[in-house]
Design an enzyme around this catalytic site. Structure first.
Site, PDB file in Angstrom:
ATOM      1  N   LYS A 132       0.823  -1.145  -0.156  1.00  0.00           N
ATOM      2  CA  LYS A 132       0.030  -0.159  -0.016  1.00  0.00           C
ATOM      3  C   LYS A 132       0.924   1.180  -0.103  1.00  0.00           C
ATOM      4  O   LYS A 132       2.095   1.086   0.382  1.00  0.00           O
ATOM      5  CB  LYS A 132      -0.811   0.174   1.162  1.00  0.00           C
ATOM      6  CG  LYS A 132      -2.051  -1.316   1.087  1.00  0.00           C
ATOM      7  CD  LYS A 132      -2.914  -1.083   2.462  1.00  0.00           C
ATOM      8  CE  LYS A 132      -3.438  -2.339   2.701  1.00  0.00           C
ATOM      9  NZ  LYS A 132      -4.139  -2.091   3.831  1.00  0.00           N
ATOM     10  N   HIS A 135       2.156   7.131   2.336  1.00  0.00           N
ATOM     11  CA  HIS A 135       1.896   8.443   1.945  1.00  0.00           C
ATOM     12  C   HIS A 135       1.807   9.177   3.379  1.00  0.00           C
ATOM     13  O   HIS A 135       2.305   9.012   4.282  1.00  0.00           O
ATOM     14  CB  HIS A 135       0.442   7.974   1.617  1.00  0.00           C
ATOM     15  CG  HIS A 135      -0.642   7.429   2.704  1.00  0.00           C
ATOM     16  ND1 HIS A 135      -1.026   8.274   3.781  1.00  0.00           N
ATOM     17  CD2 HIS A 135      -0.973   6.132   2.867  1.00  0.00           C
ATOM     18  CE1 HIS A 135      -1.914   7.370   4.498  1.00  0.00           C
ATOM     19  NE2 HIS A 135      -1.776   6.272   3.970  1.00  0.00           N
ATOM     20  N   HIS A 138       1.454   8.663   6.806  1.00  0.00           N
ATOM     21  CA  HIS A 138       2.590   8.259   7.619  1.00  0.00           C
ATOM     22  C   HIS A 138       3.369   9.077   8.270  1.00  0.00           C
ATOM     23  O   HIS A 138       4.389   8.743   8.930  1.00  0.00           O
ATOM     24  CB  HIS A 138       3.430   6.917   6.757  1.00  0.00           C
ATOM     25  CG  HIS A 138       2.307   5.931   6.582  1.00  0.00           C
ATOM     26  ND1 HIS A 138       1.961   5.508   5.305  1.00  0.00           N
ATOM     27  CD2 HIS A 138       1.796   4.830   7.437  1.00  0.00           C
ATOM     28  CE1 HIS A 138       1.181   4.425   5.265  1.00  0.00           C
ATOM     29  NE2 HIS A 138       1.183   4.069   6.717  1.00  0.00           N
TER      30      HIS A 138
HETATM   31  N1  ARG Z   1       0.775  -0.861  10.040  1.00  0.00           N
HETATM   32  C1  ARG Z   1      -0.255   0.028  10.590  1.00  0.00           C
HETATM   33  C2  ARG Z   1      -0.676   0.993   9.863  1.00  0.00           C
HETATM   34  O1  ARG Z   1      -0.353   1.495   8.708  1.00  0.00           O
HETATM   35  C3  ARG Z   1       0.333   0.636  11.849  1.00  0.00           C
HETATM   36  C4  ARG Z   1       0.904  -0.210  12.909  1.00  0.00           C
HETATM   37  C5  ARG Z   1       1.103   0.314  14.271  1.00  0.00           C
HETATM   38  N2  ARG Z   1       1.490  -0.455  15.220  1.00  0.00           N
HETATM   39  C6  ARG Z   1       1.001  -1.391  15.837  1.00  0.00           C
HETATM   40  N3  ARG Z   1       1.770  -1.928  16.635  1.00  0.00           N
HETATM   41  N4  ARG Z   1      -0.350  -1.661  15.742  1.00  0.00           N
HETATM   42  O2  ARG Z   1      -2.121   1.489  10.135  1.00  0.00           O
END
Ligand code: ARG
Length: 583
Positions: A132, A135, A138
């Protein structure tokens, strides 16, 4: 300032003893009472004696005048009782001299209180989802996360930065189908993550279209997509270690990684661990078992949940109807693993505030599971980012990639600076530092929880409370010192208002860093940077520095300049910014 406040509290504690007797008020209690008066003409520090009158059983003005007689300190030019207040006025020369020598002797450590010594913090941040787009949404987790890591390191904590890559999940089923249908090794090799995102966007659109079209003809009015079925089947194959799919998956992850790496490199960010979601697949069953054995799991419509109604939260989903695990299940397993691996004193998770409930839920589940470290888990949420008012959607392809945002900023700075810098390589380097810094600073200038609208022109402006303004001020301190050919040192030459103001601003740096760490709030640092730049620029406009005729005064002013440069460089570094010596 903190140091002076502490010193004042200690002196006052002695004086209270001397005037009123033993055991009445501790130094700590007095410290808590000390204030910074809003009106500087009253003094720089004040003790409101109203709060003492109860324990000392005397009228506040009496207490104030008795103490005014008793306290002596060379850093104050005046200690005066006024009504119920005891006001302390700083002696600019003695005070500035002490502060500047504190800064210059501590050097790059100035501002650190060492409170994290011997403690470990694990920080989970950035964590993009493979295939994905990486962007602008983030930006927050990446720069807030990294800044918090730097701040904690600065305070002496041992820090482990974890990039919890979203490298597992149904999106891989979709991507595999899309790749087999429309992609090729060549296009992905050439196009990199952009090509993967294109494939991903395309299949999502196709699935949506199939669902819409089938709605009209289906008996139950629900849409159905054969492509989505295929994607589920491919993901299931992946989960069962199908060699072909595993190979594709590894390849997709590594292709995406190239893009992340280049962005991290640009920002000067690195991680200690890239163990993503896929790593925890075999660590979940044990936690699910534990939940089941403790009687915490309830079956709800076929799914396994932990009921949290008692805590005013919706249930935490552990297993779907088909027995597959969910986002919270993985987070619980990951936390248990990390506790064992790193023995953390604190685990910080930086994500958008849209995930606040998710974290509150699984933190509660960890507590219910009897893990006594549940209160070491900290969620640090932040608001959403939009660009010129437009909300950022992820799946439509209509997204602003982080890399593009930085590249645009760099290009704009380059266009402005290239006339001034004939040297191409130097110009590129400066544009990168200023462009990237401008975006970061603009973002981190806001209280993290607030939603922000990104306006590139504002971020890049050299006047206003911006990154370029801050870096420019730093470069100014460097060029003054370079031209003067000396770092100066503090002398007895009497100082005036702008110098004293600057020294005061330098002196509050340690307190600010403390509160930035306490509140997980990098904006405390960016705001401080602007405060310091403003103080310094006022001093620069009001006072001759290198051209000052009085040798002693010149030396003190150069030392103040050097101390400002030192603190600015540290502060910029703590918010992931470079401090170029020339702009
Ligand atoms: N990959 C997830 C996202 O982009 C964020 C992860 C955050 N960290 C976690 N331990 N849940 O939404």
């Amino acid at each position: 300032m903190l140091k002076l406040k502490k010193k004042t509290a200690a002196l006052l504690a002695d004086s209270v003893k001397e005037c009123f007797g033993e055991g009445l008020l501790s130094e700590g209690e007095i410290f808590e009472m000390l204030e910074y008066p809003p009106d500087k003409s009253m003094g720089d520090i004040a003790l409101p004696c109203f709060k003492l009158s109860k324990s000392l059983r005397k009228a506040p003005p009496m207490i104030a005048s008795a103490l005014a007689e008793a306290v002596k300190c060379e850093e104050f030019s005046e200690i005066k009782a006024l009504g119920g207040y005891l006001n302390f006025k700083i002696d600019p020369t003695a005070f500035a001299s002490r502060v500047v020598s504190d800064v210059l002797s501590a050097g790059e450590k100035y501002g650190s209180d060492g409170s994290g010594e011997g403690k470990t913090v694990v920080l989970d941040y950035s964590s993009p989802n493979v295939a994905k787009p990486f962007h602008i949404g983030h930006l927050g987790t990446t720069v807030i996360g990294h800044s918090l890591k730097l701040l904690h390191e600065f305070m002496g904590y041992k820090c482990i930065g974890i990039n919890y890559l979203g490298d597992w999940g149904t999106q891989f089923g979709k991507l595999i189908v899309a790749y087999k249908k429309w992609g090729s090794r060549k296009t992905v090799e050439e196009g990199g993550v952009d090509e993967l995102v294109k494939l991903y966007v395309r299949i999502n659109n196709e699935i949506k279209r199939e669902e819409e079209e089938s709605k009209a003809t289906s008996a139950d009015g629900k849409g159905h997509s054969p492509l989505a079925d295929e994607a589920r089947a491919e993901f299931s194959k992946l989960e069962h270690n199908d060699e072909e799919n595993m190979e594709l998956w590894r390849w997709f992850v590594s292709v995406s990684f190239v893009e992340y790496e280049s962005t991290y490199k640009l920002l000067g960010i690195d991680f200690d661990s890239y163990l993503g979601e896929s790593f925890y697949t075999d660590k979940m069953p044990a936690q699910v078992e534990k939940l089941r054995n403790m009687g915490l799991l309830k079956i709800d419509d076929g799914a396994s949940i932990v009921d949290l109604s008692e805590y005013n939260m919706p249930p935490c989903l552990i297993l779907k109807r088909d027995g597959t695990t969910l986002y919270p299940t993985r987070d619980i397993a990951a936390a248990v693993y990390r506790k064992g691996e790193y023995k953390f004193d604190k685990a910080i998770y930086v994500t958008s505030s849209q995930q606040s409930l998710h974290f509150a839920q699984w933190f509660k589940v960890v507590e219910l599971m009897g893990y006594d470290w549940f209160d070491q888990l900290v969620h640090v949420p932040y608001g959403t980012v939009s660009i010129n008012g437009a909300k950022l959607a992820t799946r439509t392809g209509n997204v602003i990639l982080l890399r593009d945002l930085f590249d645009e900023a760099i290009k704009r700075v380059y266009d402005i600076t290239k006339e001034k810098h004939p040297d191409e390589a130097e110009c590129r380097e400066i544009s990168e530092k200023v462009g990237v810094g401008a975006v970061i600073f603009y973002y981190l200038y806001n209280n993290r929880i607030r939603d922000i609208n990104f306006v590139m022109e504002e971020a890049l402006s050299f006047d206003g409370n911006t990154g370029p303004y801050a870096q420019y001020t730093y470069a100014r301190t460097c060029s003054i010192l370079e031209k003067a050919g000396s770092q100066g040192k503090m002398t007895d030459a009497p100082l005036s208002e702008p110098e004293a103001e600057l020294a005061k601003t330098l002196s509050v740096f340690p307190e600010r860093i403390r509160s930035a760490v306490q509140d997980y709030e990098p904006s405390v640092v960016t705001r401080y940077i602007i405060e310091l730049c403003t103080s310094f620029n006022r001093f620069y406009h009001d006072c001759k520095i290198a051209s000052c005729e009085d040798e002693d005064l010149r030396s003190s002013r150069l030392a103040l300049t050097a101390a400002t440069g030192r603190v600015l460089k540290t502060a910029l570094g703590l918010v992931c910014m470079k401090a170029p010596e020339k702009i």
